[in-house]
Scaffold this active site. Structure first.
Site, mmCIF file in Angstrom:
data_model
loop_
_atom_site.group_PDB
_atom_site.id
_atom_site.type_symbol
_atom_site.label_atom_id
_atom_site.label_comp_id
_atom_site.label_asym_id
_atom_site.label_seq_id
_atom_site.Cartn_x
_atom_site.Cartn_y
_atom_site.Cartn_z
ATOM 1 C CG ASP A 91 -2.206 0.656 1.088
ATOM 2 O OD1 ASP A 91 -2.013 2.043 1.002
ATOM 3 O OD2 ASP A 91 -3.083 0.125 0.655
ATOM 4 C CB CYS B 129 1.705 -0.574 5.128
ATOM 5 S SG CYS B 129 3.524 -0.167 5.132
ATOM 6 C CG PHE C 210 14.802 -3.136 3.280
ATOM 7 C CD1 PHE C 210 15.578 -2.248 3.935
ATOM 8 C CD2 PHE C 210 15.615 -4.092 2.415
ATOM 9 C CE1 PHE C 210 16.959 -2.027 4.040
ATOM 10 C CE2 PHE C 210 17.038 -4.073 2.222
ATOM 11 C CZ PHE C 210 17.572 -3.155 3.049
ATOM 12 C CB ALA D 252 7.695 -0.111 5.313
#
Length: 244
Positions: free
Chosen positions: A97, A198, A181, A167
């Site tokens: 997301d 996210c 990442f 994330a």
């Protein structure tokens, strides 16, 4: 899997770099690696030399990126507010997301040909998470995973206190990866208030600096992380280049 695997990796530290510029560069490496893989099919098996791998470290100016499965409404501010925050916005081709990147956050883009390692995206993600968890342990921070959620969390076993520190979102084609990442070292966490990070609206975000209540060396974080990635993936580091 390649008969003759190649676990060499070229590590490039691009420093602070515009998001579009870094995206274009990793896309170039990604496409080139796939083209080299396809070309191998025309060679006798004993002449096939698998393409190598790349690992990019960088930081970005303030930017929000929305993955393929994300929702535009998870960006909570208007175009005018984006401009006022001096932040860019991109809709991109990774999974996941919306997330934020900014100075003080270590972003890693592994362009790995998983035929050199193992052809399992879930295992790949768990290895990246494990490298982050081990790196945080080097700073005396206990981190872990939450079932069903990708990334790395502090107090992951406490639903009321769990907070995200790293994330992750990737794209893969023909077992070649891109994107990666984002580990919060010491970014301005207020920028996360402008999004539903996210797509998860009931969890906080944190950073190494916030957990330790002190600043840490970005270079030290990179060094520890590279050590753990090297051990987990059994990488052979070719060399590390720095761009200033």
């Amino acid at each position: 899997m390649h008969k003759n695997t190649n676990k060499s990796v070229l590590v490039e530290d691009l420093g602070l770099i515009d998001y579009q510029q870094a995206w274009d560069y990793q896309t170039q490496l990604f496409n080139s690696t796939i083209e080299k893989k396809l070309a191998l099919r025309d060679l006798p098996e004993d002449e096939q030399v698998a393409p190598g791998n790349f690992l990019i470290f960088c930081e970005h100016p303030h930017v929000y990126t929305l993955g393929k499965s994300g929702k535009r409404e998870h960006l909570l501010i208007s175009e005018a507010q984006l401009q006022h925050a001096q932040a860019a916005y991109y809709e991109i081709n990774r999974g996941g997301d919306i997330t934020y990147h900014g100075p003080g956050q270590l972003v890693g883009y592994p362009i790995f040909d998983l035929d050199n390692f193992f052809t399992d995206i879930h295992k790949y993600l768990r290895y990246i998470e494990e490298a982050i968890i081990l790196t945080l342990a080097d700073f005396n921070i206990v981190a872990g995973r939450i079932d069903g959620l990708t990334g790395v969390w502090i107090e992951s076993d406490n639903p009321l206190k769990a907070r995200k520190i790293c994330a992750m979102g990737v794209k893969a084609s023909r077992w070649v990866t891109m994107h990666g990442f984002a580990l919060n070292v010491q970014p301005d966490l207020t920028y996360f208030k402008n999004i539903v990070p996210c797509g998860i609206d009931d969890k906080a975000v944190t950073s190494i600096e916030q957990e330790l209540n002190t600043t840490v060396s970005m270079q030290a974080v990179k060094d520890y992380l590279l050590k753990h990635l090297t051990a987990l993936f059994e990488l052979h580091i070719e060399n590390t280049t720095h761009t200033t």
